[in-house]
Structures are given as C-alpha cells and as structure tokens.
Design a protein around this motif. Structure first.
Motif, PDB file in Angstrom:
ATOM      1  N   THR A 110      -4.383  -9.820   4.193  1.00  0.00           N
ATOM      2  CA  THR A 110      -5.429  -9.993   3.842  1.00  0.00           C
ATOM      3  C   THR A 110      -5.891 -11.323   4.904  1.00  0.00           C
ATOM      4  O   THR A 110      -7.063 -12.018   5.184  1.00  0.00           O
ATOM      5  CB  THR A 110      -5.180 -11.307   2.871  1.00  0.00           C
ATOM      6  N   ALA A 111      -5.455 -11.320   6.180  1.00  0.00           N
ATOM      7  CA  ALA A 111      -5.527 -11.043   7.295  1.00  0.00           C
ATOM      8  C   ALA A 111      -7.560 -11.230   8.063  1.00  0.00           C
ATOM      9  O   ALA A 111      -7.719 -10.367   7.376  1.00  0.00           O
ATOM     10  CB  ALA A 111      -4.861 -11.300   8.266  1.00  0.00           C
ATOM     11  N   GLU A 112      -7.800 -12.602   8.432  1.00  0.00           N
ATOM     12  CA  GLU A 112      -9.524 -12.335   8.435  1.00  0.00           C
ATOM     13  C   GLU A 112      -9.603 -11.457   9.481  1.00  0.00           C
ATOM     14  O   GLU A 112     -11.096 -11.760   9.446  1.00  0.00           O
ATOM     15  CB  GLU A 112      -9.757 -14.408   8.336  1.00  0.00           C
ATOM     16  N   ASN A 113      -8.750 -11.626   9.957  1.00  0.00           N
ATOM     17  CA  ASN A 113      -9.030 -10.830  11.690  1.00  0.00           C
ATOM     18  C   ASN A 113      -8.837  -9.495  11.358  1.00  0.00           C
ATOM     19  O   ASN A 113      -8.889  -8.060  12.723  1.00  0.00           O
ATOM     20  CB  ASN A 113      -8.366 -11.470  12.731  1.00  0.00           C
ATOM     21  N   VAL A 114      -8.853  -8.788   9.824  1.00  0.00           N
ATOM     22  CA  VAL A 114      -8.736  -7.577  10.566  1.00  0.00           C
ATOM     23  C   VAL A 114      -9.748  -7.385   9.304  1.00  0.00           C
ATOM     24  O   VAL A 114     -10.808  -7.434   8.619  1.00  0.00           O
ATOM     25  CB  VAL A 114      -7.355  -7.043   9.781  1.00  0.00           C
ATOM     26  N   THR A 115     -10.683  -5.893   9.879  1.00  0.00           N
ATOM     27  CA  THR A 115     -11.487  -5.054   9.335  1.00  0.00           C
ATOM     28  C   THR A 115     -11.087  -4.110   8.587  1.00  0.00           C
ATOM     29  O   THR A 115     -10.766  -3.020   9.298  1.00  0.00           O
ATOM     30  CB  THR A 115     -12.772  -5.162  10.119  1.00  0.00           C
ATOM     31  N   PHE A 116     -10.959  -2.996   7.356  1.00  0.00           N
ATOM     32  CA  PHE A 116     -10.804  -2.090   7.332  1.00  0.00           C
ATOM     33  C   PHE A 116     -12.301  -0.770   7.339  1.00  0.00           C
ATOM     34  O   PHE A 116     -13.379  -1.466   6.668  1.00  0.00           O
ATOM     35  CB  PHE A 116     -10.420  -1.722   5.193  1.00  0.00           C
ATOM     36  N   THR A 117     -11.795  -0.012   7.449  1.00  0.00           N
ATOM     37  CA  THR A 117     -13.164   0.755   7.978  1.00  0.00           C
ATOM     38  C   THR A 117     -12.829   2.487   7.396  1.00  0.00           C
ATOM     39  O   THR A 117     -12.120   2.941   8.078  1.00  0.00           O
ATOM     40  CB  THR A 117     -14.272   1.192   8.862  1.00  0.00           C
ATOM     41  N   GLU A 118     -13.344   2.826   6.515  1.00  0.00           N
ATOM     42  CA  GLU A 118     -13.264   3.833   6.840  1.00  0.00           C
ATOM     43  C   GLU A 118     -14.338   4.905   7.171  1.00  0.00           C
ATOM     44  O   GLU A 118     -15.380   5.076   7.332  1.00  0.00           O
ATOM     45  CB  GLU A 118     -14.276   4.213   4.935  1.00  0.00           C
ATOM     46  N   ALA A 119     -13.192   5.955   8.007  1.00  0.00           N
ATOM     47  CA  ALA A 119     -13.825   6.701   8.823  1.00  0.00           C
ATOM     48  C   ALA A 119     -12.943   8.185   9.124  1.00  0.00           C
ATOM     49  O   ALA A 119     -11.782   7.926   9.350  1.00  0.00           O
ATOM     50  CB  ALA A 119     -13.758   6.002  10.628  1.00  0.00           C
ATOM     51  N   ASP A 120     -13.694   9.530   9.684  1.00  0.00           N
ATOM     52  CA  ASP A 120     -12.873  10.519   9.823  1.00  0.00           C
ATOM     53  C   ASP A 120     -13.052  10.391  11.058  1.00  0.00           C
ATOM     54  O   ASP A 120     -14.247  10.189  12.250  1.00  0.00           O
ATOM     55  CB  ASP A 120     -13.931  11.527   9.047  1.00  0.00           C
ATOM     56  N   LEU A 121     -11.909  10.251  11.704  1.00  0.00           N
ATOM     57  CA  LEU A 121     -10.969  10.536  13.417  1.00  0.00           C
ATOM     58  C   LEU A 121     -11.761  11.573  14.397  1.00  0.00           C
ATOM     59  O   LEU A 121     -11.162  11.684  15.208  1.00  0.00           O
ATOM     60  CB  LEU A 121     -10.098  10.670  13.720  1.00  0.00           C
ATOM     61  N   GLN A 122     -12.701  12.239  13.539  1.00  0.00           N
ATOM     62  CA  GLN A 122     -12.462  13.619  13.520  1.00  0.00           C
ATOM     63  C   GLN A 122     -13.577  14.385  14.464  1.00  0.00           C
ATOM     64  O   GLN A 122     -14.138  14.739  14.768  1.00  0.00           O
ATOM     65  CB  GLN A 122     -12.392  14.961  13.192  1.00  0.00           C
ATOM     66  N   VAL A 123     -15.029  13.103  13.979  1.00  0.00           N
ATOM     67  CA  VAL A 123     -15.851  12.720  14.140  1.00  0.00           C
ATOM     68  C   VAL A 123     -15.959  11.051  15.360  1.00  0.00           C
ATOM     69  O   VAL A 123     -15.533  10.717  15.035  1.00  0.00           O
ATOM     70  CB  VAL A 123     -17.650  12.669  13.750  1.00  0.00           C
ATOM     71  N   ILE A 145      -9.969   7.781   6.733  1.00  0.00           N
ATOM     72  CA  ILE A 145     -10.428   8.054   6.006  1.00  0.00           C
ATOM     73  C   ILE A 145     -10.546   8.390   4.533  1.00  0.00           C
ATOM     74  O   ILE A 145     -11.064   8.651   3.756  1.00  0.00           O
ATOM     75  CB  ILE A 145      -9.829  10.085   6.684  1.00  0.00           C
ATOM     76  N   SER A 146      -9.590   7.952   4.428  1.00  0.00           N
ATOM     77  CA  SER A 146      -9.055   7.725   2.280  1.00  0.00           C
ATOM     78  C   SER A 146      -9.058   6.673   1.971  1.00  0.00           C
ATOM     79  O   SER A 146      -8.631   5.721   2.046  1.00  0.00           O
ATOM     80  CB  SER A 146      -7.315   8.079   2.771  1.00  0.00           C
ATOM     81  N   PRO A 147     -10.366   6.755   1.186  1.00  0.00           N
ATOM     82  CA  PRO A 147     -10.770   5.181   0.719  1.00  0.00           C
ATOM     83  C   PRO A 147      -9.606   4.328  -0.556  1.00  0.00           C
ATOM     84  O   PRO A 147      -9.265   3.387  -0.139  1.00  0.00           O
ATOM     85  CB  PRO A 147     -11.234   5.562  -0.343  1.00  0.00           C
ATOM     86  N   LYS A 148      -8.508   5.882  -0.833  1.00  0.00           N
ATOM     87  CA  LYS A 148      -7.463   4.715  -1.911  1.00  0.00           C
ATOM     88  C   LYS A 148      -7.195   4.411  -0.626  1.00  0.00           C
ATOM     89  O   LYS A 148      -6.471   3.272  -1.240  1.00  0.00           O
ATOM     90  CB  LYS A 148      -7.180   6.071  -2.536  1.00  0.00           C
ATOM     91  N   MET A 149      -6.382   4.742   0.414  1.00  0.00           N
ATOM     92  CA  MET A 149      -5.078   4.556   1.401  1.00  0.00           C
ATOM     93  C   MET A 149      -5.679   2.676   1.531  1.00  0.00           C
ATOM     94  O   MET A 149      -4.634   1.849   2.036  1.00  0.00           O
ATOM     95  CB  MET A 149      -5.131   5.238   2.233  1.00  0.00           C
ATOM     96  N   ILE A 150      -7.192   2.942   1.396  1.00  0.00           N
ATOM     97  CA  ILE A 150      -7.896   1.350   2.224  1.00  0.00           C
ATOM     98  C   ILE A 150      -7.419   0.810   1.415  1.00  0.00           C
ATOM     99  O   ILE A 150      -7.246  -0.734   0.707  1.00  0.00           O
ATOM    100  CB  ILE A 150      -9.334   1.742   2.861  1.00  0.00           C
ATOM    101  N   GLU A 151      -7.612   1.268  -0.172  1.00  0.00           N
ATOM    102  CA  GLU A 151      -7.988   0.289  -0.768  1.00  0.00           C
ATOM    103  C   GLU A 151      -6.720  -0.902  -1.036  1.00  0.00           C
ATOM    104  O   GLU A 151      -6.537  -1.535  -1.010  1.00  0.00           O
ATOM    105  CB  GLU A 151      -8.582   1.116  -2.023  1.00  0.00           C
ATOM    106  N   ILE A 152      -5.425   0.381  -1.080  1.00  0.00           N
ATOM    107  CA  ILE A 152      -3.869  -0.933  -0.909  1.00  0.00           C
ATOM    108  C   ILE A 152      -4.127  -1.049   0.074  1.00  0.00           C
ATOM    109  O   ILE A 152      -3.259  -2.413  -0.103  1.00  0.00           O
ATOM    110  CB  ILE A 152      -3.378   0.713  -1.385  1.00  0.00           C
ATOM    111  N   ALA A 153      -4.126  -1.151   1.583  1.00  0.00           N
ATOM    112  CA  ALA A 153      -4.314  -1.823   2.251  1.00  0.00           C
ATOM    113  C   ALA A 153      -4.396  -3.331   2.825  1.00  0.00           C
ATOM    114  O   ALA A 153      -4.384  -3.953   2.653  1.00  0.00           O
ATOM    115  CB  ALA A 153      -4.756  -0.925   3.579  1.00  0.00           C
ATOM    116  N   ARG A 154      -5.776  -2.397   1.722  1.00  0.00           N
ATOM    117  CA  ARG A 154      -7.085  -4.095   1.918  1.00  0.00           C
ATOM    118  C   ARG A 154      -6.589  -5.294   0.799  1.00  0.00           C
ATOM    119  O   ARG A 154      -6.074  -6.496   1.217  1.00  0.00           O
ATOM    120  CB  ARG A 154      -8.681  -4.290   0.408  1.00  0.00           C
ATOM    121  N   LYS A 155      -5.892  -4.962  -0.609  1.00  0.00           N
ATOM    122  CA  LYS A 155      -4.650  -6.009  -1.683  1.00  0.00           C
ATOM    123  C   LYS A 155      -3.979  -6.347  -0.773  1.00  0.00           C
ATOM    124  O   LYS A 155      -3.512  -7.343  -1.045  1.00  0.00           O
ATOM    125  CB  LYS A 155      -4.549  -4.927  -2.723  1.00  0.00           C
TER     126      LYS A 155
END
Ligand SMILES: C[S@@+](CC[C@H](N)C(=O)[O-])C[C@H]1O[C@@H](n2cnc3c(N)ncnc32)[C@H](O)[C@@H]1O
Length: 209
Positions: free
Chosen positions: A80-93, A67-77
């Motif tokens: 770099t593996a090409e088989n990973v997709t990061f997506t911002e999403a709320d697990l409660q919906v 859910i946190s764009p800032k946490m994902i931003e750090i993860a993305r940096k």
C-alpha cells in the motif's frame, strides 16, 4: 498458454507454494542492495510483490511492471506504499517508462520467460539514467541445462510456463551490445551445497560505457 495466462493461473498459489527459487532470490536481492537509498526504481515482472514493498523503502518512487493482471492484483492488496505504481505491461514491447527515469532496474526471475534478451537490455538502457544499475537474478543456466524450469500445479495438473534457456554469454553479449558494463556476477547454492549446480545467478550491470 501465453505467459500472462500462465501467471494468471499461478497467481493464487504463487506465494503459498513451496518454492526454493522464489525464496532464495528474495534473500539475494536484499543482500545485493545494502545502500539506504536508490532514487527511482523500475521493477520488471514484479509478480505478487515479493520484493516491491522492500524496494519502496529504498526508493523515491517504484514503477512495478508485470504482464499478469492477477499477479498485480495480489501485489496491490499487499503493498500500500504511496510511492509505488503498478502497471500492466508486456516487457517484450516498448516499456511505459520515460527515457532516463530510473536509477535502478531490478528483474527477478523473469528473463527465463523472455526470448529476446537484446530487447530487454535496449529498453533498460533507454529507461536508465547514465551510470544507472541493472540487476538481474535468474534460475542458473546450469539448472536449465539439467531440465529445471518454472512450474506450478493446479487441479488440472502440472503447468510449465513458456521458458527459454539463456547462457551466461548471452547476458554478457546483450549487455555489451547495449553499452552496459558488468559490475558483479554471483552464483547462489541451496544450503551452501557448493558441490552442486548453483540455483541462481545474479548479474549487476552499469549503463552508459
Ligand atoms: C517467477 S515470477 C517472479 C515474480 C517476482 N519478481 C518474484 O521474484 O517473485 C515471473 C513474473 O514475470 C512476469 N512476466 C513474465 N513474462 C513477462 C513479460 N513478457 N512482461 C511482463 N511480465 C512478465 C510474470 O507475470 C510473473 O509475475
């Protein structure tokens, strides 16, 4: 503060602060999944990617949600593996994952922040293939009863992101209600201090009974 905002505020210090719970969970995940390959992996609440890179080496594809764009931003940096997709999403919906896509779902230190466990198990049942595995590792309810919960510090002071107590029976009942069977339940202690309250609980379920 909403949970996404809390983790946006925590993101910059999440990896560097002392955190026994974070570190122990990383070990638990790595010792739980010893097989070389797990097909498609859905990682719930990937955070700064503590486990994402490791999971990518065992997967065809990893979909990592948070859910946190800032946490994902750090993860993305970091990842770099090409088989990973990061997506911002709320697990409660409803999760942005096709039905039956995942062979394995991992959820590390996230459920503490989720009120409705039944919804998580219902979405996991939808996202998993038949006989898919669902791993959860959390702060042990015993620790929660004793007052422990996620916390971090900024210049403004100590912050406690929104947290809910889930009893072991809550996990088992939500699992049963959504047709999961329990494969494994373990408890993990600090430095093998077995006389103390365990720090973590891990549960592995199988879908489709
Ligand atoms: C304690 S961190 C754990 C991160 C990572 N799994 C780990 O073990 O280091 C909890 C993560 O769950 C995410 N999270 C909390 N509630 C969420 C929700 N409703 N939907 C998606 N992510 C959520 C937070 O943004 C944060 O990145």
């Amino acid at each position: 503060m909403k949970i996404g905002d809390s983790y946006n505020a925590w993101a910059d210090s999440y990896d560097s602060m002392k955190n026994k719970t974070r570190d122990l969970e990383g070990k638990v995940l790595r010792q739980t999944f010893l097989n070389p390959h797990y097909g498609n992996i859905l990682e719930l609440g990937c955070g700064t990617g503590k486990n994402t890179g490791w999971l990518s080496e065992k997967a065809d594809f990893v979909t990592a949600l948070d859910i946190s764009p800032k946490m994902i931003e750090i993860a993305r940096k970091k990842i770099t593996a090409e088989n990973v997709t990061f997506t911002e999403a709320d697990l409660q919906v409803d999760w942005p994952v096709k039905p039956g896509w995942a062979n394995l779902i991992t959820c590390s230190l996230v459920i503490e922040h989720i009120k409705d466990l039944d919804f998580i198990f219902a979405e996991a049942a939808r996202a998993l293939k038949r006989n898919g595995k669902f791993y959860i590792c959390e702060l042990h309810p015993g620790k929660q009863y004793a007052g422990s919960r996620a916390k971090f510090e900024t210049e403004e002071g100590v912050h406690n992101p929104e947290a809910y107590v889930h009893h072991i029976s809550d996990y088992l009942n939500a699992a049963k209600h959504n047709k999961f069977s329990l494969l494994d339940l373990n408890e993990y202690f600090d430095d093998r201090e077995k006389e103390n309250i365990p720090r973590l609980i891990s549960l592995v379920f199988e879908s489709g009974i």
